[in-house]
Design an enzyme around this catalytic site. Structure first.
Site, PDB file in Angstrom:
ATOM      1  N   ILE A  20      11.868 -48.478 -30.148  1.00 23.62           N
ATOM      2  CA  ILE A  20      10.860 -48.008 -29.189  1.00 23.62           C
ATOM      3  C   ILE A  20      10.291 -46.648 -29.568  1.00 23.62           C
ATOM      4  O   ILE A  20       9.436 -46.112 -28.858  1.00 23.62           O
ATOM      5  CB  ILE A  20      11.440 -47.955 -27.758  1.00 23.62           C
ATOM      6  CG1 ILE A  20      12.670 -47.030 -27.714  1.00 23.62           C
ATOM      7  CG2 ILE A  20      11.775 -49.340 -27.255  1.00 23.62           C
ATOM      8  CD1 ILE A  20      13.230 -46.851 -26.302  1.00 23.62           C
ATOM      9  N   GLY A  23      10.629 -40.729 -35.257  1.00 25.47           N
ATOM     10  CA  GLY A  23      10.104 -39.409 -35.581  1.00 25.47           C
ATOM     11  C   GLY A  23      11.042 -38.695 -36.519  1.00 25.47           C
ATOM     12  O   GLY A  23      12.006 -39.277 -37.048  1.00 25.47           O
ATOM     13  N   GLY A  24      10.763 -37.387 -36.737  1.00 21.89           N
ATOM     14  CA  GLY A  24      11.589 -36.608 -37.646  1.00 21.89           C
ATOM     15  C   GLY A  24      13.017 -36.452 -37.174  1.00 21.89           C
ATOM     16  O   GLY A  24      13.905 -36.120 -37.954  1.00 21.89           O
ATOM     17  N   VAL A  28      14.654 -44.503 -32.364  1.00 15.45           N
ATOM     18  CA  VAL A  28      15.157 -44.808 -31.028  1.00 15.45           C
ATOM     19  C   VAL A  28      15.030 -46.304 -30.773  1.00 15.45           C
ATOM     20  O   VAL A  28      13.983 -46.912 -31.024  1.00 15.45           O
ATOM     21  CB  VAL A  28      14.382 -44.020 -29.949  1.00 15.45           C
ATOM     22  CG1 VAL A  28      14.968 -44.318 -28.566  1.00 15.45           C
ATOM     23  CG2 VAL A  28      14.436 -42.527 -30.242  1.00 15.45           C
ATOM     24  N   LYS A  43      19.492 -43.260 -29.865  1.00 18.58           N
ATOM     25  CA  LYS A  43      18.855 -42.527 -30.968  1.00 18.58           C
ATOM     26  C   LYS A  43      19.771 -42.565 -32.177  1.00 18.58           C
ATOM     27  O   LYS A  43      20.923 -42.122 -32.129  1.00 18.58           O
ATOM     28  CB  LYS A  43      18.551 -41.084 -30.576  1.00 18.58           C
ATOM     29  CG  LYS A  43      17.865 -40.309 -31.705  1.00 18.58           C
ATOM     30  CD  LYS A  43      17.482 -38.909 -31.271  1.00 18.58           C
ATOM     31  CE  LYS A  43      16.283 -38.916 -30.360  1.00 18.58           C
ATOM     32  NZ  LYS A  43      15.034 -39.199 -31.101  1.00 18.58           N
ATOM     33  N   ASP A 136      12.354 -27.840 -30.672  1.00 17.80           N
ATOM     34  CA  ASP A 136      11.282 -28.797 -30.934  1.00 17.80           C
ATOM     35  C   ASP A 136      10.609 -29.201 -29.624  1.00 17.80           C
ATOM     36  O   ASP A 136      10.390 -30.376 -29.365  1.00 17.80           O
ATOM     37  CB  ASP A 136      11.810 -30.028 -31.667  1.00 17.80           C
ATOM     38  CG  ASP A 136      10.673 -30.863 -32.272  1.00 17.80           C
ATOM     39  OD1 ASP A 136       9.586 -30.307 -32.496  1.00 17.80           O
ATOM     40  OD2 ASP A 136      10.884 -32.066 -32.506  1.00 17.80           O
TER      41      ASP A 136
END
Length: 610
Positions: A20, A23-24, A28, A43, A136
């Protein structure tokens, strides 16, 4: 994409669904607890980074702290599993979308943006109390529950990943996300909650104005350089005092920025109340479930917060509906009694946090309120005095460099010629060609050497040849000497037992020589290195060796400026004036360093009575 077999094997108690998100910070997957029926997000962290002993152990410690975070505006971590090379976080699944998707979809109003900001800052404040930095913060990491509650995701992951990889790239992405990264984070300096404050301020800047504070059209590296070396453009279309709060959160220098999230939230709540009126938070429709007493006091503030003198509002257009926004000349201003001025720099043990005074987690330095404290006033006067002394030393340096005489006194016989010109006056030659010396008698051996302020630059020697009643000698200087020498230098000729000196001028452009271009580069290097050290001090960190390093860099700068000016003006360098310029440069740098350190100690000191 279906879940890999290793992930399914590592979490037998969960039914793993499709991917779903990615990213870096990892991939997920959707999941459901087989017994409880609870929907979760799993994750899978980047194994190629965490597949190092130090990084794995660091994240094991971080995961335990993440699982202990219990706050309505933080995505809870239900489980952490480490098996083989897999590092898996099981978290609450939020299906309400992200702030990013809502902002680019239906959009958010000013009241909603401020409410999202308060929820975001409440979560950050709780995490900072527990010793966790986010690093982040961005709209994609702000998730909505189905009830519309904003929760911050991915706490602490960026910090751990950056321990095992460069900060710049991982999986093709920037760790920290360049559009929102704090200057100190981009430079690799020590980090504190102020880094998350900067990112949160960038998020609010974007939500309120519809654009980012820096140009994002030139790539990630350019974006990071802008954060490090330039100030954000003033926020437009946002009324004061909200604009002042946002711009203060984006101050490059730590001493001008909010040092922790609660102070930022307190000022934001007061500013929003002043702009939107009482009850704005309820009208926004964005639930904020936990506010500290300081933030609640801001919501109930009956007066408009005070704008910092350094940030005067300017009127963008005339008329009854004119909007006041932050002044572009001074973008960092807005203070309120609850928030005050920035506190002490962070330092200590875990994650850069100081040891806690109690068991509730690390305590952050409160923002001391600026006032008329006499000790602080005296310290500020001392800083001004040191800066004035540094300016005076710079003036002396410039004056001495300009007063360097055009020619030094020499004694040479008018019967000795270089080419067709007597050396009793300055002689211009092309050093790329042999030098022809002629004179009376037959001295046998003839030698010539070049120097500047007593520093040898090259020499050549040959046997003289008889020429009528005199001699002729052809001398060729080394190629290196021809590359080094520029402007005017001192030439010494040895003809037998006789030594004579005169001024030699080079025909090549001064900047085509190391004496010209090289000293210019050396001066710029010394100045840049000194500024880097001063920035370290201004950012609240220690510049090791500043007491010696500053004056040494100043000495190099002064000497380089003197020689560069002399070469460019084709003046023969005088050692006395060179020494004076070097000393003036060292003195100026010493005063500048002392002023920066004195100012830093003033900023971090707490007023009496706190």
């Amino acid at each position: 994409m279906s879940a890999p077999a290793e992930l399914v094997a590592a979490l037998p108690q969960y039914e793993i669904g499709a991917e779903i998100g990615e990213g870096g910070m990892g991939v997920v997957f959707a999941g459901v607890h087989r017994t409880l029926g609870r929907s979760v997000a799993i994750k899978q962290l980047p194994w190629d980074v965490l597949n190092h002993t130090a990084s794995s152990e660091l994240f094991d410690r971080e995961a335990r702290v993440l699982a202990s975070l219990d706050h309505p505006h933080i995505v809870p971590v239900y489980d952490y599993v480490r098996t083989g090379r897999e590092h898996l976080l099981v978290m609450e699944r939020l299906d309400g979308g992200t702030v990013h998707s809502r902002f680019h979809g239906e959009g958010v109003s000013g009241e909603q943006a401020c409410a999202i900001g308060l929820a975001m800052l409440a979560g950050l404040h709780a995490a900072h109390r527990a010793g966790v930095l986010h690093l982040d913060v961005k709209p994609r990491n702000l998730l909505f529950s189905t009830q519309g509650v904003v929760k911050v995701a991915d706490f602490g992951i960026a910090r751990v990943i950056s321990e095992g990889a460069t900060l710049v790239t991982h999986g093709g992405e920037i760790l920290g996300t360049p559009a929102y990264i704090a200057p100190e984070q981009a430079m690799g300096n020590a980090l504190s909650p102020a880094a998350d404050v900067y990112a949160a301020g960038t998020v609010l800047y974007e939500l309120l104005s519809g654009e980012l504070p820096f140009d994002n059209t030139r790539g990630a590296i350019s974006m990071m350089r802008q954060h490090m070396f330039t100030d954000p453009r003033p926020i437009s279309g946002v009324p004061m005092p909200i604009a002042g709060v946002i711009m203060r959160s984006l101050a490059r220098e730590l001493e001008s920025r909010y040092r922790e999230a609660e102070s930022f939230a307190a000022d934001l709540s007061a500013a929003a109340t002043a702009v939107y009126g009482a009850g704005w938070l309820e009208r926004s429709g964005v639930p904020v479930l936990h506010l500290t007493p300081r933030v609640i006091a801001g919501l109930n503030a009956a007066t408009v917060p005070v704008v910092d003198e350094r940030t005067r509002p300017v009127q963008r257009h005339s008329g009854p509906n004119a909007t006041l926004v932050a002044s572009p000349a001074e973008p960092n201003g807005f203070t309120q009694g609850a928030a005050g001025a920035p506190g002490a720099p962070w330092g200590g043990d875990r994650a850069g946090f100081p040891p806690s005074a109690d068991s509730s987690g690390p305590a952050w330095p409160a923002d001391p309120t600026p006032g008329g404290d006499s000790a602080r006033t005296g310290s500020q006067a001392a800083v001004i005095g040191l800066r004035l002394a540094a300016a005076a030393a710079v003036v002396v340096l410039v004056v001495l460099a300009l007063l360097n005489p055009a020619r030094l006194p020499h004694e040479a016989s008018p019967t000795l010629n270089l080419g067709a010109a007597p050396v009793s006056a300055p002689v211009e030659v092309d050093l790329s060609k042999p030098l022809i010396l002629t004179g009376p008698g037959n001295p046998g051996r003839v030698a010539i050497s070049l120097s500047a302020a007593g520093i040898p630059l090259g020499s050549a020697a040959t046997d003289a040849k008889p020429d009528g009643n005199g001699f002729t000698a052809q001398l060729t200087l080394p190629a290196l000497a021809r590359w080094i020498v520029g402007g005017a230098v001192t030439a010494t000729v040895q003809t037998g037992p006789v030594t004579q000196t005169f001024t030699l001028l080079t025909s090549q452009h001064p900047l085509a020589s190391a004496m010209g271009a090289g000293t210019l580069i050396l001066a710029l290097f010394a100045l840049a290195y000194l500024e880097s050290g001063l920035r370290t001090i201004r950012n609240g960190h220690r510049w090791r060796g500043a007491t010696v390093g500053g004056p040494v860099l100043g000495l190099l700068f002064g000497a380089a400026v003197w020689l560069c000016v002399s070469v460019l003006r084709v003046h023969e360098p005088s050692p006395g004036f060179g020494a004076g310029c070097a000393v003036a440069g060292a003195v100026a740098a010493g005063f500048v360093v002392a002023a920066a350190r004195r100012r830093a100690s003033t900023v971090v000191s707490r007023p009496s009575g706190r």
